[in-house]
Design a protein around this motif. Structure first.
Motif, PDB file in Angstrom:
ATOM      1  N   UNK A   5    -107.069  35.173  13.414  1.00  0.00           N
ATOM      2  CA  UNK A   5    -105.652  35.296  14.065  1.00  0.00           C
ATOM      3  C   UNK A   5    -104.893  34.129  13.655  1.00  0.00           C
ATOM      4  N   UNK A   6    -103.404  34.546  13.578  1.00  0.00           N
ATOM      5  CA  UNK A   6    -102.483  33.500  13.571  1.00  0.00           C
ATOM      6  C   UNK A   6    -102.390  32.413  14.469  1.00  0.00           C
ATOM      7  N   UNK A   7    -102.501  31.177  14.018  1.00  0.00           N
ATOM      8  CA  UNK A   7    -102.405  29.967  15.120  1.00  0.00           C
ATOM      9  C   UNK A   7    -101.329  29.795  15.950  1.00  0.00           C
ATOM     10  N   UNK A   8    -101.460  29.258  17.178  1.00  0.00           N
ATOM     11  CA  UNK A   8    -100.177  29.027  17.898  1.00  0.00           C
ATOM     12  C   UNK A   8     -99.762  27.444  17.832  1.00  0.00           C
ATOM     13  N   UNK A   9     -98.604  27.191  18.163  1.00  0.00           N
ATOM     14  CA  UNK A   9     -98.127  26.065  17.973  1.00  0.00           C
ATOM     15  C   UNK A   9     -99.204  24.764  18.227  1.00  0.00           C
ATOM     16  N   UNK A  10     -99.664  24.975  19.762  1.00  0.00           N
ATOM     17  CA  UNK A  10    -100.687  23.853  19.965  1.00  0.00           C
ATOM     18  C   UNK A  10    -102.051  24.095  19.179  1.00  0.00           C
TER      19      UNK A  10
END
Length: 51
Positions: A5-10
């Motif tokens: 899955x795509x990474x979040x900002x953190x």
């Protein structure tokens, strides 16, 4: 193996702090102690410590 899955900002910031390029990685599994990330191009998995 699960689909990455795509990474979040953190999550991107955590990968940068470990010296990895966040644009090359997807998150496959997220546990309390470790994360399993998968490289976008080759599909190679790597285990990193969770923040």
């Amino acid at each position: 193996m699960k689909n990455g899955k795509k990474l979040t900002v953190s999550q991107r910031q955590h990968l940068q702090s470990l010296g990895l390029d966040p644009n090359d990685w997807l998150l496959s599994k997220k546990k309390n102690v470790e994360w399993v990330i998968v490289e976008r191009s080759s599909g190679r998995a790597q285990v990193i410590p969770a923040p």
